[in-house]
Design a protein around this motif. Structure first.
Motif, PDB file in Angstrom:
ATOM      1  N   MET A   1       0.676  36.500  63.388  1.00 40.99           N
ATOM      2  CA  MET A   1       0.626  37.174  64.698  1.00 40.99           C
ATOM      3  C   MET A   1       1.466  36.007  65.839  1.00 40.99           C
ATOM      4  SD  MET A   1      -2.083  37.890  67.215  1.00 40.99           S
ATOM      5  CE  MET A   1      -2.813  39.890  66.612  1.00 40.99           C
ATOM      6  N   ALA A   2       2.416  37.018  66.553  1.00 44.93           N
ATOM      7  CA  ALA A   2       3.220  36.963  67.375  1.00 44.93           C
ATOM      8  C   ALA A   2       2.740  36.536  68.722  1.00 44.93           C
ATOM      9  CB  ALA A   2       4.501  37.557  67.856  1.00 44.93           C
ATOM     10  N   MET A   3       2.674  35.647  69.545  1.00 37.52           N
ATOM     11  CA  MET A   3       2.318  34.520  70.690  1.00 37.52           C
ATOM     12  C   MET A   3       3.486  35.315  71.185  1.00 37.52           C
ATOM     13  SD  MET A   3       0.321  31.274  69.420  1.00 37.52           S
ATOM     14  CE  MET A   3      -0.766  31.848  70.895  1.00 37.52           C
ATOM     15  N   ILE A   4       2.549  34.904  72.428  1.00 35.90           N
ATOM     16  CA  ILE A   4       3.476  35.099  74.694  1.00 35.90           C
ATOM     17  C   ILE A   4       3.843  33.992  74.827  1.00 35.90           C
ATOM     18  CG2 ILE A   4       3.710  36.759  76.326  1.00 35.90           C
ATOM     19  CD1 ILE A   4       3.760  38.171  73.665  1.00 35.90           C
ATOM     20  N   LEU A   5       4.836  33.277  75.492  1.00 36.91           N
ATOM     21  CA  LEU A   5       5.518  32.938  75.982  1.00 36.91           C
ATOM     22  C   LEU A   5       5.125  32.765  77.073  1.00 36.91           C
ATOM     23  CD1 LEU A   5       5.961  29.946  76.611  1.00 36.91           C
ATOM     24  CD2 LEU A   5       9.308  31.159  76.024  1.00 36.91           C
ATOM     25  N   ALA A   6       4.108  32.249  77.804  1.00 38.93           N
ATOM     26  CA  ALA A   6       3.870  31.877  79.399  1.00 38.93           C
ATOM     27  C   ALA A   6       4.458  31.467  80.490  1.00 38.93           C
ATOM     28  CB  ALA A   6       2.297  31.984  79.472  1.00 38.93           C
ATOM     29  N   LEU A   7       5.037  31.701  81.201  1.00 41.77           N
ATOM     30  CA  LEU A   7       5.741  30.608  82.435  1.00 41.77           C
ATOM     31  C   LEU A   7       4.623  30.921  83.796  1.00 41.77           C
ATOM     32  CD1 LEU A   7       9.018  32.306  81.281  1.00 41.77           C
ATOM     33  CD2 LEU A   7       8.258  30.716  80.377  1.00 41.77           C
ATOM     34  N   ASP A   8       5.712  29.215  84.872  1.00 47.36           N
ATOM     35  CA  ASP A   8       5.603  30.446  86.021  1.00 47.36           C
ATOM     36  C   ASP A   8       6.262  30.969  86.211  1.00 47.36           C
ATOM     37  OD1 ASP A   8       7.327  28.114  86.376  1.00 47.36           O
ATOM     38  OD2 ASP A   8       5.952  26.803  87.243  1.00 47.36           O
ATOM     39  N   MET A   9       6.104  30.675  87.904  1.00 49.63           N
ATOM     40  CA  MET A   9       6.734  32.025  88.265  1.00 49.63           C
ATOM     41  C   MET A   9       8.728  31.649  88.631  1.00 49.63           C
ATOM     42  SD  MET A   9       5.753  34.877  88.824  1.00 49.63           S
ATOM     43  CE  MET A   9       6.987  35.682  90.553  1.00 49.63           C
ATOM     44  N   ALA A  10       8.555  29.970  88.695  1.00 49.74           N
ATOM     45  CA  ALA A  10       9.625  29.645  88.475  1.00 49.74           C
ATOM     46  C   ALA A  10      10.549  29.648  87.054  1.00 49.74           C
ATOM     47  CB  ALA A  10       9.825  28.437  88.569  1.00 49.74           C
ATOM     48  N   GLY A  11       9.615  29.859  85.658  1.00 53.81           N
ATOM     49  CA  GLY A  11      10.881  30.203  84.794  1.00 53.81           C
ATOM     50  C   GLY A  11      10.399  28.518  83.806  1.00 53.81           C
ATOM     51  N   HIS A  12       9.513  28.204  84.188  1.00 43.96           N
ATOM     52  CA  HIS A  12       8.877  26.790  83.859  1.00 43.96           C
ATOM     53  C   HIS A  12       8.335  26.816  82.814  1.00 43.96           C
ATOM     54  CE1 HIS A  12      10.668  24.324  86.789  1.00 43.96           C
ATOM     55  NE2 HIS A  12      10.533  24.703  87.563  1.00 43.96           N
ATOM     56  N   PRO A  13       7.398  26.705  81.287  1.00 44.58           N
ATOM     57  CA  PRO A  13       6.737  26.847  80.170  1.00 44.58           C
ATOM     58  C   PRO A  13       6.011  26.275  80.654  1.00 44.58           C
ATOM     59  CG  PRO A  13       8.000  26.211  79.190  1.00 44.58           C
ATOM     60  CD  PRO A  13       8.810  26.107  80.831  1.00 44.58           C
ATOM     61  N   SER A  14       4.665  27.164  80.309  1.00 48.88           N
ATOM     62  CA  SER A  14       3.026  26.664  80.979  1.00 48.88           C
ATOM     63  C   SER A  14       2.013  26.682  79.074  1.00 48.88           C
ATOM     64  CB  SER A  14       2.887  27.348  81.452  1.00 48.88           C
ATOM     65  OG  SER A  14       0.904  26.962  81.574  1.00 48.88           O
ATOM     66  N   ARG A  15       2.701  27.739  78.491  1.00 51.50           N
ATOM     67  CA  ARG A  15       1.487  27.858  77.591  1.00 51.50           C
ATOM     68  C   ARG A  15       1.530  28.755  76.295  1.00 51.50           C
ATOM     69  NH1 ARG A  15      -3.996  29.985  77.792  1.00 51.50           N
ATOM     70  NH2 ARG A  15      -3.793  31.467  80.420  1.00 51.50           N
ATOM     71  N   TRP A  16       0.815  29.380  75.446  1.00 50.40           N
ATOM     72  CA  TRP A  16       0.800  30.452  74.208  1.00 50.40           C
ATOM     73  C   TRP A  16       0.190  31.221  74.890  1.00 50.40           C
ATOM     74  CZ3 TRP A  16       5.602  31.213  72.209  1.00 50.40           C
ATOM     75  CH2 TRP A  16       6.425  30.343  71.926  1.00 50.40           C
ATOM     76  N   HIS A 159       7.646  20.686  73.329  1.00 48.62           N
ATOM     77  CA  HIS A 159       6.221  21.164  73.069  1.00 48.62           C
ATOM     78  C   HIS A 159       5.796  21.621  72.709  1.00 48.62           C
ATOM     79  CE1 HIS A 159       1.471  19.782  73.851  1.00 48.62           C
ATOM     80  NE2 HIS A 159       1.965  18.696  72.746  1.00 48.62           N
ATOM     81  N   LEU A 160       6.843  22.872  73.110  1.00 46.97           N
ATOM     82  CA  LEU A 160       5.644  24.958  73.061  1.00 46.97           C
ATOM     83  C   LEU A 160       6.260  24.316  70.894  1.00 46.97           C
ATOM     84  CD1 LEU A 160       5.758  26.058  76.720  1.00 46.97           C
ATOM     85  CD2 LEU A 160       3.779  25.670  74.858  1.00 46.97           C
ATOM     86  N   ILE A 161       7.716  24.753  71.667  1.00 45.92           N
ATOM     87  CA  ILE A 161       8.023  24.366  70.502  1.00 45.92           C
ATOM     88  C   ILE A 161       7.220  24.056  69.351  1.00 45.92           C
ATOM     89  CG2 ILE A 161      10.099  24.489  68.947  1.00 45.92           C
ATOM     90  CD1 ILE A 161      12.030  24.972  71.126  1.00 45.92           C
ATOM     91  N   LEU A 162       7.276  22.777  69.298  1.00 46.69           N
ATOM     92  CA  LEU A 162       6.282  22.234  68.033  1.00 46.69           C
ATOM     93  C   LEU A 162       4.718  22.152  67.851  1.00 46.69           C
ATOM     94  CD1 LEU A 162       6.563  18.494  69.572  1.00 46.69           C
ATOM     95  CD2 LEU A 162       7.963  19.737  67.302  1.00 46.69           C
ATOM     96  N   GLN A 163       4.268  23.045  68.564  1.00 50.57           N
ATOM     97  CA  GLN A 163       3.211  23.923  69.050  1.00 50.57           C
ATOM     98  C   GLN A 163       2.965  25.114  68.219  1.00 50.57           C
ATOM     99  OE1 GLN A 163       2.037  24.191  73.172  1.00 50.57           O
ATOM    100  NE2 GLN A 163       0.441  22.574  72.736  1.00 50.57           N
ATOM    101  N   ASN A 164       3.849  25.648  67.941  1.00 50.66           N
ATOM    102  CA  ASN A 164       4.116  26.891  67.592  1.00 50.66           C
ATOM    103  C   ASN A 164       5.081  27.866  65.947  1.00 50.66           C
ATOM    104  OD1 ASN A 164       3.522  29.551  67.202  1.00 50.66           O
ATOM    105  ND2 ASN A 164       4.317  30.572  69.295  1.00 50.66           N
TER     106      ASN A 164
END
Length: 187
Positions: A1-16, A159-164
């Protein structure tokens, strides 16, 4: 199942996020902006006024506004797990160069914890069980087992790539744009 990439408002990735979590942010009007393909659409009830069915959709990448749990220091070291370590090192033993399945690998401390080494990204490499046992509680130099590659700290994008394992193309393009050139993801 696909997961959604969450960012902060500045565009920095936060989590899945799971899709349900992303839809909840949409329903609470906490998504500041989004990009990428629409991944899921949830259908609600019928409006008494118009007779139309309500819907909520989420794209593959969303920026969350005002979510304190997503605001973190973007320069801090990502959490170290064996799965992320083995992915960083491409399932290759740092000593013999063999390619193994993750269940055949272990975390090796370059400077052993016994000698004051820390359990941190810059002091750990992937090792097959045989090499890890052979090296024992020694440094690579004292064990006459030179490292084939140097450890490094992955940035948040890597790191987010390595997690998913199931990253959508638009998410991968977004994350890879900020992965440093020294990353083993380019190997």
């Amino acid at each position: 199942m696909a997961m959604i990439l969450a960012l902060d408002m500045a565009g920095h990735p936060s989590r899945w996020l799971m899709i349900d979590e992303a839809i909840t942010y949409q329903a609470r009007r906490m998504v500041g902006w989004s990009m990428g393909e629409v991944v899921a659409t949830y259908r609600g009830g019928l409006s008494r006024m118009t007779g139309e069915r309500s819907t909520l959709s989420t794209a593959s990448i969303i920026a969350i506004k005002g979510a304190a749990e997503l605001v973190r220091d973007h320069h801090c070291e990502p959490h170290l797990t064996n799965a992320a370590l083995f992915a960083r090192d491409r399932l290759l033993c740092a000593y013999c160069g063999g390619h193994y399945r993750d269940r055949e690998l272990s975390r090796d401390h370059v400077v052993p914890v016994y000698h004051g080494g820390k359990d941190r990204w810059m002091n750990v490499v992937t090792a097959c069980r045989s090499c890890n046992i052979r090296k024992g509680g020694r440094t690579p130099e004292s064990a006459h087992m030179p490292l084939l590659y140097a450890p490094y700290v992955p940035n948040k994008h890597e790191h987010l790539i390595l997690q998913n394992r199931k990253i959508l193309q638009d998410q991968m393009e977004y994350l890879m744009a900020k992965v440093p050139r020294y990353s083993r993801l380019y190997a």
